[in-house]
Design an enzyme around this catalytic site. Structure first.
Site, PDB file in Angstrom:
ATOM      1  N   PRO A  31       0.826  -1.214   0.000  1.00 19.46           N
ATOM      2  CA  PRO A  31       0.000   0.000   0.000  1.00 19.46           C
ATOM      3  C   PRO A  31       0.862   1.266   0.000  1.00 19.46           C
ATOM      4  O   PRO A  31       0.358   2.358  -0.224  1.00 19.46           O
ATOM      5  CB  PRO A  31      -0.823  -0.122   1.287  1.00 19.46           C
ATOM      6  CG  PRO A  31      -0.118  -1.113   2.134  1.00 19.46           C
ATOM      7  CD  PRO A  31       0.665  -2.006   1.218  1.00 19.46           C
TER       8      PRO A  31
ATOM      9  N   GLU B  67       1.254  -8.540   8.740  1.00 17.84           N
ATOM     10  CA  GLU B  67       1.520  -7.109   8.927  1.00 17.84           C
ATOM     11  C   GLU B  67       2.444  -6.560   7.848  1.00 17.84           C
ATOM     12  O   GLU B  67       2.740  -5.366   7.816  1.00 17.84           O
ATOM     13  CB  GLU B  67       2.128  -6.851  10.303  1.00 17.84           C
ATOM     14  CG  GLU B  67       1.230  -7.220  11.465  1.00 17.84           C
ATOM     15  CD  GLU B  67      -0.147  -6.580  11.368  1.00 17.84           C
ATOM     16  OE1 GLU B  67      -0.220  -5.349  11.199  1.00 17.84           O
ATOM     17  OE2 GLU B  67      -1.147  -7.313  11.435  1.00 17.84           O
TER      18      GLU B  67
ATOM     19  N   ARG C 270      -2.819  -7.775 -20.924  1.00 21.18           N
ATOM     20  CA  ARG C 270      -3.642  -7.175 -21.992  1.00 21.18           C
ATOM     21  C   ARG C 270      -2.834  -6.291 -22.920  1.00 21.18           C
ATOM     22  O   ARG C 270      -3.228  -6.036 -24.045  1.00 21.18           O
ATOM     23  CB  ARG C 270      -4.766  -6.320 -21.385  1.00 21.18           C
ATOM     24  CG  ARG C 270      -5.759  -7.091 -20.561  1.00 21.18           C
ATOM     25  CD  ARG C 270      -6.736  -6.145 -19.887  1.00 21.18           C
ATOM     26  NE  ARG C 270      -7.496  -5.376 -20.864  1.00 21.18           N
ATOM     27  CZ  ARG C 270      -8.546  -5.857 -21.520  1.00 21.18           C
ATOM     28  NH1 ARG C 270      -8.957  -7.070 -21.302  1.00 21.18           N
ATOM     29  NH2 ARG C 270      -9.170  -5.099 -22.400  1.00 21.18           N
TER      30      ARG C 270
HETATM   31  N1  SAH Z   1       1.158  -3.102   7.538  1.00 23.27           N
HETATM   32  C1  SAH Z   1       1.270  -2.788   6.155  1.00 23.27           C
HETATM   33  C2  SAH Z   1       0.161  -3.468   5.329  1.00 23.27           C
HETATM   34  C3  SAH Z   1       0.316  -4.950   5.268  1.00 23.27           C
HETATM   35  S1  SAH Z   1      -0.957  -5.707   4.357  1.00 23.27           S
HETATM   36  C4  SAH Z   1       1.155  -1.284   5.979  1.00 23.27           C
HETATM   37  O1  SAH Z   1       0.419  -0.674   6.726  1.00 23.27           O
HETATM   38  O2  SAH Z   1       1.765  -0.726   5.037  1.00 23.27           O
HETATM   39  C5  SAH Z   1      -0.173  -7.203   3.854  1.00 23.27           C
HETATM   40  C6  SAH Z   1       0.284  -7.244   2.422  1.00 23.27           C
HETATM   41  O3  SAH Z   1      -0.802  -7.035   1.550  1.00 23.27           O
HETATM   42  C7  SAH Z   1       1.322  -6.200   2.011  1.00 23.27           C
HETATM   43  O4  SAH Z   1       2.614  -6.615   2.350  1.00 23.27           O
HETATM   44  C8  SAH Z   1       1.128  -6.133   0.519  1.00 23.27           C
HETATM   45  O5  SAH Z   1       1.816  -7.186  -0.133  1.00 23.27           O
HETATM   46  C9  SAH Z   1      -0.357  -6.406   0.360  1.00 23.27           C
HETATM   47  N2  SAH Z   1      -1.145  -5.177   0.198  1.00 23.27           N
HETATM   48  C10 SAH Z   1      -1.978  -4.624   1.094  1.00 23.27           C
HETATM   49  N3  SAH Z   1      -2.577  -3.526   0.611  1.00 23.27           N
HETATM   50  C11 SAH Z   1      -2.132  -3.371  -0.650  1.00 23.27           C
HETATM   51  C12 SAH Z   1      -2.373  -2.408  -1.676  1.00 23.27           C
HETATM   52  N4  SAH Z   1      -3.179  -1.376  -1.500  1.00 23.27           N
HETATM   53  N5  SAH Z   1      -1.732  -2.569  -2.850  1.00 23.27           N
HETATM   54  C13 SAH Z   1      -0.875  -3.602  -3.042  1.00 23.27           C
HETATM   55  N6  SAH Z   1      -0.612  -4.542  -2.121  1.00 23.27           N
HETATM   56  C14 SAH Z   1      -1.219  -4.432  -0.928  1.00 23.27           C
END
Ligand code: SAH
Length: 248
Positions: free
Chosen positions: A88, A115, A153
């Protein structure tokens, strides 16, 4: 185009990668997708891939050693591929990012869980980081699917000429015009007359105008960035005159 996906849940990919366009692209060998289970690279007897966070707090963190071993093994087989973290905190995934990724020979996509991933994985290996949007997913798998799907695509030969990506939304910076198929009337709603006219030039202009109108109404931010032709500017001026010069 080679996609290597590093995940703790390879089973999640079975459906989406075995149907329709992705399946056809794989069968035609236009793309190659390999799934790697990070757990297979764990060093201990229990194949531990995660551990409690230093400093305390909820949840688990994916360990650096299995991921390092996995990334290095995959990269050794595909030295030209780019290591892309899903996060994210990455750059926002858009059509233009997909188009950039489609130019690379291969992508090694790392899916986090829990996490997240020990920061040293990013420090040591990340060449790019992609976020699907400003929300948190439970893992990177769905993000990896979205990346593979939209990049595929754009790989030449994947879409047939009758499903070309050229008119899709975002491709030229605008949203696509509305689409209709039979019947010509449904519950009192008619398909726009012009689409039944067989006049290709009129249809082309109508579609362009609708495309501009939609983008202007729904996504003015895109319109501000789009590269517009002289004709586009004329059509936009017409649209503006039609609503009395007031932007909606
Ligand atoms: N604690 C982290 C979020 C971990 S979520 C933070 O706050 O930044 C767990 C995993 O989900 C991440 O390592 C990533 O691979 C994936 N993930 C979560 N949200 C995402 C998003 N918006 N875009 C891409 N990958 C995402």
């Amino acid at each position: 185009m080679k996609f290597d996906i590093l995940t703790l849940f390879p089973g999640m990919f079975a459906g989406p990668f075995d149907e329709s366009i992705i399946r056809r692209a794989r069968n035609k060998q236009l793309i190659d997708i390999a799934l790697h289970n990070i757990r297979d690279y764990a060093l201990d007897r229990h194949q531990t891939a995660d551990d409690a966070p230093y400093g305390g707090g909820a949840g688990m963190v994916m360990k650096v050693e299995p991921l390092a071993a996995c990334i290095e093994a995959v990269k050794a087989q595909n030295p030209a591929s780019t290591v892309v973290m899903t996060s994210p905190q990455g750059r926002r995934f858009t059509h233009s990012v997909a188009a950039q990724l489609a130019l690379r020979p291969g992508l090694i996509i790392v899916c986090g869980r829990y996490e997240g991933i020990d920061e040293r994985v990013r420090d040591l290996f990340a060449e790019d980081a992609i976020s699907l949007g400003d929300y948190v997913l439970s893992g990177g798998e769905i993000a990896a699917m979205a990346i593979v799907d939209s990049v595929t695509r754009l790989v030449p030969g994947v879409l047939g000429s009758d499903e070309s990506a050229g008119t899709d939304s975002f491709c030229d910076g605008l949203l696509e015009y509305p689409q209709y198929t039979r019947p010509p009337e449904f519950r009192g709603l008619q398909v726009p007359e012009v689409l039944l006219s067989g006049n290709h030039e009129l249809i082309r202009t109508w579609r362009r105008r609708e495309s501009l109108q939609r983008t202007r109404t729904l996504r003015p931010d895109l319109l501000a960035e789009a590269e517009l032709t002289k004709e586009d500017r004329k059509l936009l001026a017409e649209l503006e005159r039609e609503d009395g010069g007031h932007d909606r």
